[in-house]
Write an enzyme that holds these catalytic residues in place. Structure first.
Site, short mmCIF file in Angstrom:
data_model
loop_
_atom_site.label_atom_id
_atom_site.label_comp_id
_atom_site.label_asym_id
_atom_site.label_seq_id
_atom_site.Cartn_x
_atom_site.Cartn_y
_atom_site.Cartn_z
N LYS A 161 0.86 -1.18 0.00
CA LYS A 161 0.00 0.00 0.00
C LYS A 161 0.90 1.23 0.00
O LYS A 161 1.82 1.33 0.81
CB LYS A 161 -0.92 0.04 1.22
CG LYS A 161 -1.85 1.26 1.21
CD LYS A 161 -2.79 1.30 2.40
CE LYS A 161 -2.11 1.77 3.65
NZ LYS A 161 -3.07 2.02 4.75
N ARG A 180 -10.02 -1.59 7.54
CA ARG A 180 -9.07 -2.55 8.11
C ARG A 180 -8.55 -2.07 9.46
O ARG A 180 -8.30 -2.87 10.36
CB ARG A 180 -7.96 -2.88 7.14
CG ARG A 180 -6.94 -1.80 6.81
CD ARG A 180 -5.80 -1.77 7.81
NE ARG A 180 -4.63 -1.11 7.27
CZ ARG A 180 -3.78 -0.38 7.97
NH1 ARG A 180 -4.01 -0.14 9.26
NH2 ARG A 180 -2.72 0.15 7.41
N HIS A 229 -12.67 11.32 10.99
CA HIS A 229 -13.24 10.42 9.98
C HIS A 229 -13.12 8.96 10.38
O HIS A 229 -14.08 8.20 10.33
CB HIS A 229 -12.53 10.67 8.64
CG HIS A 229 -12.96 9.76 7.53
ND1 HIS A 229 -14.18 9.86 6.92
CD2 HIS A 229 -12.32 8.73 6.93
CE1 HIS A 229 -14.28 8.94 5.98
NE2 HIS A 229 -13.17 8.24 5.97
N SER A 276 -4.01 11.60 15.72
CA SER A 276 -2.70 11.70 15.07
C SER A 276 -1.76 12.52 15.94
O SER A 276 -0.91 13.25 15.45
CB SER A 276 -2.84 12.34 13.68
OG SER A 276 -3.49 13.60 13.77
N MET A 325 -4.90 3.14 18.26
CA MET A 325 -4.94 2.92 16.81
C MET A 325 -4.34 4.05 15.97
O MET A 325 -4.31 3.96 14.75
CB MET A 325 -6.39 2.68 16.39
CG MET A 325 -7.10 1.55 17.11
SD MET A 325 -6.21 -0.02 17.04
CE MET A 325 -6.20 -0.32 15.27
N GLY A 326 -3.85 5.11 16.62
CA GLY A 326 -3.40 6.26 15.85
C GLY A 326 -1.90 6.39 15.68
O GLY A 326 -1.43 7.12 14.82
N ASP A 360 1.46 5.42 14.37
CA ASP A 360 2.05 4.59 13.33
C ASP A 360 3.30 5.23 12.74
O ASP A 360 3.72 4.90 11.63
CB ASP A 360 1.03 4.32 12.22
CG ASP A 360 0.48 5.61 11.61
OD1 ASP A 360 0.90 6.71 12.02
OD2 ASP A 360 -0.39 5.51 10.72
#
Length: 321
Positions: free
Chosen positions: A67, A111, A138, A199, A219-220, A222
């Site tokens: 990706k 996902r 979002h 973020s 989950m933010g 990365d």
């Protein structure tokens, strides 16, 4: 080569299909049947954007690819586009020939939501009733919808740095027939499950904001330097992740590891719980944390499902590449 445009994705993939694909990937990674390639993710020095590549090979699912994409923080305000932009490319593992190009924006949201949802299935207490959301952008709406499928939640609470965005998740709660309550961060102590999807580069959720027995899905984070929760909170929890190497370098655990509060050996793969080689939660009072760094194999798995569905429905565009 087949092309599945972004505009077709919503009509092809369901949250259930995304969940099953991601669950299978976690299991395959844990058993050694699938592996991710090293992540490239960099600030490009233009428009404050982060850009990179995630890829891998899943022998069990027979998917190979990557990706390409990232995060453009000014897209929504200045261009009317979502901030996350990406495209998935699949290749034939037998020949290396390009097989498909798939719009990756909605797939990324699905996902990512599926990953936290899988963690809730395997790590949250069975009697969890209150879910807390940190972040109301979002992707938070996808996170909440997917999470609500995993437990009989009775209430949604939420916090966001910009409170005016909270109606985004309140709408999802209302659609599910659940009450919604804005809270300050200490109010997260009421939650049995907390999903953090921001973020941020500095923590908002602190160790004393969370009660024993809670499951947290981070989950933010990365990217190197990002951080959503206090390192002491990570160190206090039983930590699981999608990819340990990413967790300690670009995930939420990076700060606890750097500060010597957590060792890499303390972090387990969520797939181990799915495969039954790790017990997961062993007590109701245990604090569990899923460090969702986002792995390329998740993108490839849901993209492969989309391609199959697009071919069956006659939507896929075939080009001579």
């Amino acid at each position: 080569m087949l092309i599945v445009p972004e505009r077709e994705i919503a009509g092809l993939i369901t949250s259930k299909a995304a969940f099953e694909a991601v669950e299978d990937v976690f299991a395959a990674m844990s058993s050694g049947d699938a592996y991710n390639f090293p992540v490239v993710r960099e600030a490009i020095g233009h428009k404050d954007a982060l850009y990179g590549f995630k890829g891998g090979f899943d022998r069990a699912g027979f998917t190979l690819g990557l990706k390409a994409g990232g995060y453009w923080p000014n897209n929504l305000e200045k261009h009317g586009l979502i901030n996350h932009q990406s495209t998935v490319f699949l290749f034939d593992p037998d020949t290396g020939k390009p097989v498909a190009m798939i719009g990756g924006n909605l797939l990324t949201a699905l996902r990512t939501a599926a990953a936290s949802s899988v963690s809730i299935k395997y790590l949250a207490r069975a009697d969890a009733k209150v879910i807390g959301m940190i972040g109301a952008g979002h992707q938070a709406t996808f996170q909440l919808r997917a999470a609500l499928e995993q437990r009989a939640f009775e209430k949604v609470i939420g916090w966001n740095f910009h409170p005016e965005m909270l109606p985004n998740i309140e709408k999802v709660a209302t659609e599910a027939g659940l009450p919604f309550e804005p809270v300050d961060l200490p109010g997260m102590a009421e939650a049995d499950v907390i999903i953090s999807i921001t973020s941020a580069f500095s923590p908002s959720l602190m160790a004393d904001h969370v009660s024993d027995g809670t499951h947290i899905a981070c989950m933010g984070t990365d990217t190197k330097g990002k951080q959503e929760v206090e390192a002491a909170l990570v160190a206090r929890a039983k930590v699981y992740t999608d990819e340990v190497a990413q967790s300690v370098t670009i995930g939420e655990a990076q700060h606890a590891v750097t500060q010597g509060l957590l060792a890499e050996s303390d972090i387990a793969q969520l797939g181990e719980v799915i495969n039954g080689t790790d017990p997961g939660r062993t007590a109701d009072a245990e604090l569990t944390l899923f460090d969702g760094t986002g792995v390329g194999l998740q993108d490839l798995a849901v993209a492969a499902v989309v391609v199959d569905l697009a071919v069956k429905k006659g939507i896929a565009i075939e080009v001579d590449f």
